[in-house]
Design a protein around this motif. Sequence first.
Motif, PDB file in Angstrom:
ATOM      1  N   UNK A   1       0.845  -1.194   0.000  1.00  0.00           N
ATOM      2  CA  UNK A   1       0.000   0.000   0.000  1.00  0.00           C
ATOM      3  C   UNK A   1       0.874   1.235   0.000  1.00  0.00           C
ATOM      4  N   UNK A   2       0.330   2.297  -0.555  1.00  0.00           N
ATOM      5  CA  UNK A   2       1.048   3.574  -0.626  1.00  0.00           C
ATOM      6  C   UNK A   2       0.089   4.692  -0.260  1.00  0.00           C
ATOM      7  N   UNK A   3       0.532   5.581   0.640  1.00  0.00           N
ATOM      8  CA  UNK A   3      -0.281   6.718   1.055  1.00  0.00           C
ATOM      9  C   UNK A   3       0.459   7.991   0.670  1.00  0.00           C
ATOM     10  N   UNK A   4       0.111   8.589  -0.445  1.00  0.00           N
ATOM     11  CA  UNK A   4       0.767   9.832  -0.873  1.00  0.00           C
ATOM     12  C   UNK A   4       0.167  11.024  -0.139  1.00  0.00           C
ATOM     13  N   UNK A   5       0.674  12.210  -0.456  1.00  0.00           N
ATOM     14  CA  UNK A   5       0.164  13.442   0.149  1.00  0.00           C
ATOM     15  C   UNK A   5      -1.045  13.931  -0.637  1.00  0.00           C
ATOM     16  N   UNK A   6      -2.080  13.122  -0.615  1.00  0.00           N
ATOM     17  CA  UNK A   6      -3.343  13.444  -1.273  1.00  0.00           C
ATOM     18  C   UNK A   6      -4.418  12.585  -0.616  1.00  0.00           C
ATOM     19  N   UNK A   7      -5.686  12.945  -0.748  1.00  0.00           N
ATOM     20  CA  UNK A   7      -6.748  12.251  -0.008  1.00  0.00           C
ATOM     21  C   UNK A   7      -7.137  10.901  -0.629  1.00  0.00           C
ATOM     22  N   UNK A   8      -6.155  10.044  -0.856  1.00  0.00           N
ATOM     23  CA  UNK A   8      -6.424   8.693  -1.337  1.00  0.00           C
ATOM     24  C   UNK A   8      -5.243   7.808  -0.942  1.00  0.00           C
ATOM     25  N   UNK A   9      -5.409   6.513  -1.126  1.00  0.00           N
ATOM     26  CA  UNK A   9      -4.283   5.604  -0.976  1.00  0.00           C
ATOM     27  C   UNK A   9      -4.397   4.523  -2.043  1.00  0.00           C
ATOM     28  N   UNK A  10      -3.299   3.822  -2.281  1.00  0.00           N
ATOM     29  CA  UNK A  10      -3.223   2.848  -3.359  1.00  0.00           C
ATOM     30  C   UNK A  10      -2.776   1.501  -2.815  1.00  0.00           C
ATOM     31  N   UNK A  11      -3.290   0.430  -3.405  1.00  0.00           N
ATOM     32  CA  UNK A  11      -2.902  -0.905  -2.971  1.00  0.00           C
ATOM     33  C   UNK A  11      -2.784  -1.840  -4.170  1.00  0.00           C
ATOM     34  N   UNK A  12      -1.984  -2.888  -3.983  1.00  0.00           N
ATOM     35  CA  UNK A  12      -1.972  -4.048  -4.866  1.00  0.00           C
ATOM     36  C   UNK A  12      -2.005  -5.270  -3.955  1.00  0.00           C
ATOM     37  N   UNK A  13      -2.923  -6.171  -4.231  1.00  0.00           N
ATOM     38  CA  UNK A  13      -3.163  -7.316  -3.363  1.00  0.00           C
ATOM     39  C   UNK A  13      -2.856  -8.616  -4.098  1.00  0.00           C
ATOM     40  N   UNK A  14      -1.890  -9.370  -3.578  1.00  0.00           N
ATOM     41  CA  UNK A  14      -1.533 -10.665  -4.138  1.00  0.00           C
ATOM     42  C   UNK A  14      -2.061 -11.784  -3.231  1.00  0.00           C
ATOM     43  N   UNK A  15      -3.387 -11.979  -3.275  1.00  0.00           N
ATOM     44  CA  UNK A  15      -4.016 -13.077  -2.558  1.00  0.00           C
ATOM     45  C   UNK A  15      -4.083 -12.919  -1.059  1.00  0.00           C
ATOM     46  N   UNK A  16      -3.910 -11.691  -0.549  1.00  0.00           N
ATOM     47  CA  UNK A  16      -3.854 -11.455   0.889  1.00  0.00           C
ATOM     48  C   UNK A  16      -5.249 -11.090   1.419  1.00  0.00           C
ATOM     49  N   UNK A  17      -5.516 -11.315   2.725  1.00  0.00           N
ATOM     50  CA  UNK A  17      -6.785 -10.856   3.306  1.00  0.00           C
ATOM     51  C   UNK A  17      -7.046  -9.391   3.007  1.00  0.00           C
ATOM     52  N   UNK A  18      -8.312  -9.082   2.745  1.00  0.00           N
ATOM     53  CA  UNK A  18      -8.681  -7.742   2.295  1.00  0.00           C
ATOM     54  C   UNK A  18      -8.466  -6.698   3.387  1.00  0.00           C
ATOM     55  N   UNK A  19      -7.824  -5.574   3.040  1.00  0.00           N
ATOM     56  CA  UNK A  19      -7.715  -4.478   4.020  1.00  0.00           C
ATOM     57  C   UNK A  19      -9.099  -3.940   4.355  1.00  0.00           C
ATOM     58  N   UNK A  20      -9.209  -3.357   5.547  1.00  0.00           N
ATOM     59  CA  UNK A  20     -10.477  -2.784   5.993  1.00  0.00           C
ATOM     60  C   UNK A  20     -10.339  -1.277   6.091  1.00  0.00           C
ATOM     61  N   UNK A  21     -11.369  -0.575   5.613  1.00  0.00           N
ATOM     62  CA  UNK A  21     -11.390   0.892   5.669  1.00  0.00           C
ATOM     63  C   UNK A  21     -12.578   1.332   6.505  1.00  0.00           C
ATOM     64  N   UNK A  22     -12.298   2.096   7.563  1.00  0.00           N
ATOM     65  CA  UNK A  22     -13.349   2.723   8.359  1.00  0.00           C
ATOM     66  C   UNK A  22     -13.514   4.152   7.869  1.00  0.00           C
ATOM     67  N   UNK A  23     -14.686   4.449   7.311  1.00  0.00           N
ATOM     68  CA  UNK A  23     -14.945   5.772   6.749  1.00  0.00           C
ATOM     69  C   UNK A  23     -16.415   6.112   6.930  1.00  0.00           C
ATOM     70  N   UNK A  24     -16.687   7.312   7.428  1.00  0.00           N
ATOM     71  CA  UNK A  24     -18.063   7.766   7.630  1.00  0.00           C
ATOM     72  C   UNK A  24     -18.871   6.788   8.476  1.00  0.00           C
ATOM     73  N   UNK A  25     -18.226   6.225   9.501  1.00  0.00           N
ATOM     74  CA  UNK A  25     -18.930   5.349  10.430  1.00  0.00           C
ATOM     75  C   UNK A  25     -19.208   3.957   9.924  1.00  0.00           C
ATOM     76  N   UNK A  26     -18.596   3.575   8.793  1.00  0.00           N
ATOM     77  CA  UNK A  26     -18.831   2.252   8.217  1.00  0.00           C
ATOM     78  C   UNK A  26     -17.504   1.569   7.930  1.00  0.00           C
TER      79      UNK A  26
END
Length: 243
Positions: A106-131
């Motif tokens: 994963x990569x978190x640049x200086x902007x309101x987003x982040x980037x990922x590449x997943x090679x068969x790994x458990x899915x990351x979880x995002x908590x946003x707006x209470x969900x």
Amino acid sequence: MPDRLGSMYLAAETGAQIGGDLYDVVQTRYGVRMIVGDVRGKGLPAVRAAAVVLGAFREVVHYEDDLAEVINHCGEALRRDAVVAVAGVVGGDDALLEGFVTALVAQIPDSPHFETINRGHPLPLLLSNGTVRPLMPTVPLPPFGIEEFISGPPVLTDSYPFAPGDRLLLYTDGVIEARDWDDTFFDLPEAMMAMRDHTRQAFLEGLRQALLRHAQSRLADDVAVILVDRCEGEGHQPTGGPT
């Protein structure tokens, strides 16, 4: 828009058939870059495979601008190591069989987003707006070690919104495969939602306690967790590191 990061590692109980968990967080000119992974194996061959992937990540993370090339470099390093093993130089065929590795970068640049590449790994979880939601890759990819199942266009990087107040959780499967006496898996999204208002440190401690309580302090696999909070504030570089 600084970010705050924390991490947690829990070793499985003595004698458990554990694999090699790996994780790292590195500040680069491209932003914060992270890797989390898990070798499907046990013993010294698993430890070796984890070290190969982690070493490759650290070697390339500072100068390769394309996140896909970062994760491809990790896969190539593992394949080279497997060739050496097959040749009988190190470990023989058993070492090759332990080379099946799931990984996520994963990569978190200086902007309101982040980037990922997943090679068969458990899915990351995002908590946003209470969900809390799992982040599905656009194109599912297999773990390292079974690249013959990759076909079609080159590996693409997925991008997701990451606004102030959002929280990102990366982890190994030792978390979601922890079981209680009734053989029930640990519900990580539910735990993340229940602790949505916790500080970073309080969340990690709460997760540690909840996992050990669920598994009666008998984890069958190692656990590695990386937590990232996107915070309000001035500045251009994410600050802090794994704690």
